[in-house]
Design a protein around this motif. Structure first.
Motif, short mmCIF file in Angstrom:
data_model
loop_
_atom_site.label_atom_id
_atom_site.label_comp_id
_atom_site.label_asym_id
_atom_site.label_seq_id
_atom_site.Cartn_x
_atom_site.Cartn_y
_atom_site.Cartn_z
N ASP A 1 2.11 -4.25 -1.83
CA ASP A 1 2.99 -3.97 -0.70
C ASP A 1 3.43 -5.31 -0.09
O ASP A 1 2.62 -6.21 0.07
CB ASP A 1 2.28 -3.12 0.36
CG ASP A 1 2.07 -1.69 -0.10
OD1 ASP A 1 2.70 -1.29 -1.10
OD2 ASP A 1 1.28 -0.98 0.53
N HIS B 1 -1.58 -1.74 -6.63
CA HIS B 1 -1.88 -0.30 -6.68
C HIS B 1 -0.72 0.46 -7.30
O HIS B 1 0.37 -0.10 -7.49
CB HIS B 1 -2.21 0.22 -5.27
CG HIS B 1 -1.15 -0.04 -4.25
ND1 HIS B 1 -0.97 -1.28 -3.66
CD2 HIS B 1 -0.20 0.75 -3.72
CE1 HIS B 1 0.03 -1.22 -2.80
NE2 HIS B 1 0.54 0.01 -2.83
N HIS C 1 2.35 -2.18 -8.05
CA HIS C 1 2.98 -3.17 -7.17
C HIS C 1 2.00 -3.60 -6.09
O HIS C 1 0.95 -2.98 -5.92
CB HIS C 1 4.23 -2.57 -6.50
CG HIS C 1 3.90 -1.44 -5.58
ND1 HIS C 1 3.61 -0.17 -6.02
CD2 HIS C 1 3.76 -1.38 -4.23
CE1 HIS C 1 3.32 0.61 -5.00
NE2 HIS C 1 3.40 -0.10 -3.89
#
Ligand SMILES: O=C(O)CCC(=O)C(=O)O
Ligand SMILES: [Fe+2]
Length: 136
Positions: free
Chosen positions: A15, A70, A13
């Motif tokens: 952030d 990440h 995903h």
């Protein structure tokens, strides 16, 4: 589950917020995706803070700073502990690229939207989705 017997602890995903400040113990597991999609492990360092650009900062900088994709893989030998601070806008805040970063005659890559709009849109998608494409 990942390939080769590796287990994903936290799926890939970006952030959402402006900035993420992460601290972990000395156990590896955090990985970032390079431009070509290859995953590389971030060497753990319990004496450092890891700073991550979020989607909101990508918008504010008109794409100059990228919110890096990440994930966290499970370490089957040692336990891993991490603590993260997410700094984000308030729901009513309006986001759009900063004029200074679009430049004269430059193109704004994102339309104006509120953080509330982003959140509502993000919650309708999967974790791994590109959540900014709805605001381009
Ligand atoms: O545990 C970590 O190091 C990262 C977790 C993460 O990416 C997140 O909470 O957004
Ligand atoms: Fe994350």
């Amino acid at each position: 589950h990942g390939g080769g017997g590796r287990v994903t602890g936290f799926g890939e995903h970006t952030d959402p917020q402006i900035i993420s400040v992460l601290r972990s113990n000395a156990t590896s597991g955090l990985e970032i995706a390079l431009r070509d999609g290859a995953w590389v492990s971030v060497p753990p360092d319990q004496t450092s803070f890891f700073v991550n650009v979020g989607d909101a900062l990508q918008v504010l900088t008109n794409g100059r700073f990228r919110s890096v994709r990440h994930r966290v893989m499970v370490n089957s030998v040692r336990p891993r502990v991490s603590v993260i601070f997410f700094g984000g806008p308030s729901p009513r805040e309006t986001l759009s690229p900063l004029p200074q970063l679009v430049g004269e005659g430059g193109r704004s890559r994102y339309r104006e939207f509120t953080w509330r709009e982003y959140k509502a849109s993000a919650y309708r998608t999967k974790l791994a989705a590109n959540r900014l494409c709805h605001f381009e």
